[in-house]
Design an enzyme around this catalytic site. Structure first.
Site, PDB file in Angstrom:
ATOM      1  N   GLU A  27       0.837  -1.222   0.000  1.00 39.01           N
ATOM      2  CA  GLU A  27       0.000   0.000   0.000  1.00 39.01           C
ATOM      3  C   GLU A  27       0.862   1.260   0.000  1.00 39.01           C
ATOM      4  O   GLU A  27       2.078   1.199   0.219  1.00 39.01           O
ATOM      5  CB  GLU A  27      -0.929  -0.003   1.218  1.00 39.01           C
ATOM      6  CG  GLU A  27      -0.188   0.046   2.533  1.00 39.01           C
ATOM      7  CD  GLU A  27      -0.901   0.860   3.598  1.00 39.01           C
ATOM      8  OE1 GLU A  27      -1.392   1.954   3.282  1.00 39.01           O
ATOM      9  OE2 GLU A  27      -0.932   0.399   4.748  1.00 39.01           O
ATOM     10  N   LYS A  89      -5.399  10.978   0.569  1.00 40.23           N
ATOM     11  CA  LYS A  89      -5.468   9.647   1.172  1.00 40.23           C
ATOM     12  C   LYS A  89      -6.689   8.981   0.564  1.00 40.23           C
ATOM     13  O   LYS A  89      -7.815   9.418   0.796  1.00 40.23           O
ATOM     14  CB  LYS A  89      -5.594   9.783   2.696  1.00 40.23           C
ATOM     15  CG  LYS A  89      -5.881   8.483   3.439  1.00 40.23           C
ATOM     16  CD  LYS A  89      -5.954   8.731   4.937  1.00 40.23           C
ATOM     17  CE  LYS A  89      -6.613   7.571   5.661  1.00 40.23           C
ATOM     18  NZ  LYS A  89      -6.838   7.850   7.089  1.00 40.23           N
ATOM     19  N   VAL A 109      -5.412   0.533   2.917  1.00 39.35           N
ATOM     20  CA  VAL A 109      -5.547  -0.924   2.813  1.00 39.35           C
ATOM     21  C   VAL A 109      -6.784  -1.266   1.974  1.00 39.35           C
ATOM     22  O   VAL A 109      -6.720  -2.111   1.071  1.00 39.35           O
ATOM     23  CB  VAL A 109      -5.626  -1.561   4.221  1.00 39.35           C
ATOM     24  CG1 VAL A 109      -6.046  -3.027   4.141  1.00 39.35           C
ATOM     25  CG2 VAL A 109      -4.280  -1.434   4.935  1.00 39.35           C
ATOM     26  N   ASP A 141     -16.590   5.929  13.935  1.00 40.98           N
ATOM     27  CA  ASP A 141     -15.373   5.863  13.119  1.00 40.98           C
ATOM     28  C   ASP A 141     -14.865   4.423  13.025  1.00 40.98           C
ATOM     29  O   ASP A 141     -14.174   3.929  13.915  1.00 40.98           O
ATOM     30  CB  ASP A 141     -14.291   6.787  13.697  1.00 40.98           C
ATOM     31  CG  ASP A 141     -13.115   6.980  12.745  1.00 40.98           C
ATOM     32  OD1 ASP A 141     -13.004   6.219  11.754  1.00 40.98           O
ATOM     33  OD2 ASP A 141     -12.311   7.894  12.987  1.00 40.98           O
ATOM     34  N   ALA A 144     -12.917   1.715   6.600  1.00 37.16           N
ATOM     35  CA  ALA A 144     -13.429   0.973   5.439  1.00 37.16           C
ATOM     36  C   ALA A 144     -12.591  -0.278   5.160  1.00 37.16           C
ATOM     37  O   ALA A 144     -13.022  -1.158   4.407  1.00 37.16           O
ATOM     38  CB  ALA A 144     -13.434   1.882   4.210  1.00 37.16           C
ATOM     39  N   ASP A 145     -11.418  -0.385   5.790  1.00 37.69           N
ATOM     40  CA  ASP A 145     -10.590  -1.589   5.608  1.00 37.69           C
ATOM     41  C   ASP A 145     -11.365  -2.848   6.012  1.00 37.69           C
ATOM     42  O   ASP A 145     -11.197  -3.910   5.396  1.00 37.69           O
ATOM     43  CB  ASP A 145      -9.319  -1.511   6.473  1.00 37.69           C
ATOM     44  CG  ASP A 145      -8.354  -0.410   6.049  1.00 37.69           C
ATOM     45  OD1 ASP A 145      -8.593   0.241   5.013  1.00 37.69           O
ATOM     46  OD2 ASP A 145      -7.356  -0.204   6.774  1.00 37.69           O
ATOM     47  N   LYS A 162      -3.042  -1.306  15.591  1.00 33.76           N
ATOM     48  CA  LYS A 162      -2.512  -0.454  16.648  1.00 33.76           C
ATOM     49  C   LYS A 162      -3.536  -0.300  17.732  1.00 33.76           C
ATOM     50  O   LYS A 162      -4.734  -0.240  17.454  1.00 33.76           O
ATOM     51  CB  LYS A 162      -2.247   0.934  16.081  1.00 33.76           C
ATOM     52  CG  LYS A 162      -1.110   0.942  15.128  1.00 33.76           C
ATOM     53  CD  LYS A 162      -0.500   2.320  15.081  1.00 33.76           C
ATOM     54  CE  LYS A 162       0.821   2.244  14.396  1.00 33.76           C
ATOM     55  NZ  LYS A 162       0.732   2.685  13.008  1.00 33.76           N
TER      56      LYS A 162
HETATM   57  N1  PSU Z   1      -2.539   1.917  10.532  1.00 35.75           N
HETATM   58  C1  PSU Z   1      -1.201   2.002  10.655  1.00 35.75           C
HETATM   59  N2  PSU Z   1      -0.460   2.639   9.700  1.00 35.75           N
HETATM   60  C2  PSU Z   1      -1.050   3.180   8.593  1.00 35.75           C
HETATM   61  C3  PSU Z   1      -2.466   3.041   8.450  1.00 35.75           C
HETATM   62  C4  PSU Z   1      -3.156   2.412   9.438  1.00 35.75           C
HETATM   63  O1  PSU Z   1      -0.671   1.522  11.636  1.00 35.75           O
HETATM   64  O2  PSU Z   1      -0.353   3.759   7.733  1.00 35.75           O
HETATM   65  C5  PSU Z   1      -3.124   3.549   7.211  1.00 35.75           C
HETATM   66  C6  PSU Z   1      -3.455   2.367   6.286  1.00 35.75           C
HETATM   67  O3  PSU Z   1      -3.310   2.783   4.943  1.00 35.75           O
HETATM   68  C7  PSU Z   1      -4.901   2.089   6.591  1.00 35.75           C
HETATM   69  C8  PSU Z   1      -5.414   3.489   6.844  1.00 35.75           C
HETATM   70  O4  PSU Z   1      -5.600   1.452   5.551  1.00 35.75           O
HETATM   71  O5  PSU Z   1      -4.368   4.141   7.551  1.00 35.75           O
HETATM   72  C9  PSU Z   1      -6.694   3.498   7.645  1.00 35.75           C
HETATM   73  O6  PSU Z   1      -7.194   4.788   7.690  1.00 35.75           O
HETATM   74  P1  PSU Z   1      -8.691   5.004   8.227  1.00 35.75           P
HETATM   75  O7  PSU Z   1      -8.609   4.613   9.673  1.00 35.75           O
HETATM   76  O8  PSU Z   1      -8.961   6.450   8.001  1.00 35.75           O
HETATM   77  O9  PSU Z   1      -9.556   4.061   7.444  1.00 35.75           O
HETATM   78 MN    MN Z   2     -12.001   6.526   9.830  1.00 39.26          MN
END
Ligand code: PSU
Ligand code: MN
Length: 317
Positions: A27, A89, A109, A141, A144-145, A162
């Site tokens: 990614e 992003k 992701v 929140d 979408a992953d 994390k």
């Molecule tokens: N978690 C990490 N490092 C990252 C991300 C998540 O430890 O770089 C990134 C990944 O690309 C993941 C995205 O798909 O953040 C998720 O963002 P959101 O929570 O806004 O869906």
């Molecule tokens: Mn989010």
């Protein structure tokens, strides 16, 4: 026009896929929004080298010049790394708008899985997945992953999630969506910088070959994506209590500054690097490389399984 017209697949990746050779998707939000420059560029280059060393072809995915690039070139990686947070992003909902605008974007992701599946890539390595954020019962929140893992047939190798996320809620949501969580040589779901989160995985697997068998069958049955959870190497793991204190501090900072929605994950990652004096960044890079190696082994095992299956009818004839 078909989906293929919106993909720009490098010739190396195209040739490998045509010959059923192993390919690993990578990614790019981790490059643009997950780490600072120049460490992000070094990470992106080393992760590709690790995939090659393990016998597979790397395919870093990003949105560039109005196309979904599959197999970013050296200068593409540099563009992404230098753009950093100035790049967009790209989550699933952003893809069409970004292809039209022509902006550079790191793919999350979710979006990387989608593009990988379109290109015919079945294995993908990342650091940590997005999930259910702490406090999601009020903010809603949820990354979408998780929904992408439900619907798209790609195996994602990560170091768990994390603990900026609510890990029990993330695992519950994956269960609801029917996503198998396989622990790679572990029964515990890893927590990114720490090897254990205190939560169990669904199934422990002992080898890349065993993972490949489960993944192949999951796809054959049309059951959607697979999450492979691979703990950070012991040598790089951080002290769970120390990192927890830093995470809480970062979350309080986000609340105080009113950071939310798609900016939340990048904000927290950046703050934690600052609060740990860069230690979390070193660990982050080590675990991504470790995931790339395991993903490559799984991709190799999957392509060997495929070759065996193809060879079978011939052997009988
Ligand atoms: N978690 C990490 N490092 C990252 C991300 C998540 O430890 O770089 C990134 C990944 O690309 C993941 C995205 O798909 O953040 C998720 O963002 P959101 O929570 O806004 O869906
Ligand atoms: Mn989010």
């Amino acid at each position: 026009m078909s989906i293929k017209d919106h993909l720009s697949i490098s010739s190396e990746v195209r040739k490998a896929l045509a010959a059923s050779r192993p390919v690993v998707a990578l990614e790019s939000t981790i490059i643009t929004h997950g780490m600072p420059y120049p460490q992000n560029l070094g990470m992106a280059q080393r992760v590709e080298a690790v995939v090659r060393r393990s016998g597979a072809v790397p395919a870093t995915i990003a949105i560039m010049d109005g196309k979904l690039r599959v197999g970013a070139k050296a200068d593409d990686l540099e563009r992404l790394a230098k753009a950093g947070g100035k790049a967009a992003k790209a989550s699933r909902r952003d893809v069409a708008a970004l292809l039209v605008s022509g902006d550079v974007a790191g793919t999350t992701v979710a979006t990387t899985m989608m593009a990988a599946a379109w290109a015919g890539i079945r294995v993908f390595a990342t650091g940590g997945i997005g999930g259910v954020h702490r406090g999601a019962e009020t903010t809603f929140d949820i990354s979408a992953d998780l929904e992408e893992l439900r619907r798209t047939q790609v195996a994602v190798v990560c170091a768990g999630a994390k603990s900026i996320l609510d890990i029990p809620k993330t695992l519950e949501t994956l269960e609801t969506k029917g996503v198998p969580v396989l622990g790679y040589k572990t029964a515990d779901f890893p927590a990114f910088w720490a090897r254990q989160s205190g939560q169990k995985v669904d199934h422990r697997i002992e080898s890349a070959k065993q993972a490949a068998k489960v993944i192949a069958l999951q796809f054959e049955l049309g059951l959607g994506g697979v999450l492979v959870a691979n703990p950070i190497p012991e040598s790089h793991a951080l002290d769970a209590r120390e990192i927890e204190a830093r995470i809480e501090e970062a979350i309080r900072g986000a609340e105080a500054e009113g950071v939310s929605r798609k900016d939340l994950t990048p904000f927290l990652l950046k703050r934690i690097v600052e609060l740990t004096g860069g230690k979390s960044l070193v660990a982050n890079i080590a675990l991504v490389e470790n995931n790339a190696a395991v993903a490559a082994e799984i991709a190799v095992a999957l392509s060997q399984l495929g070759a065996k299956r193809k060879a079978k009818p011939k052997a009988r004839a």
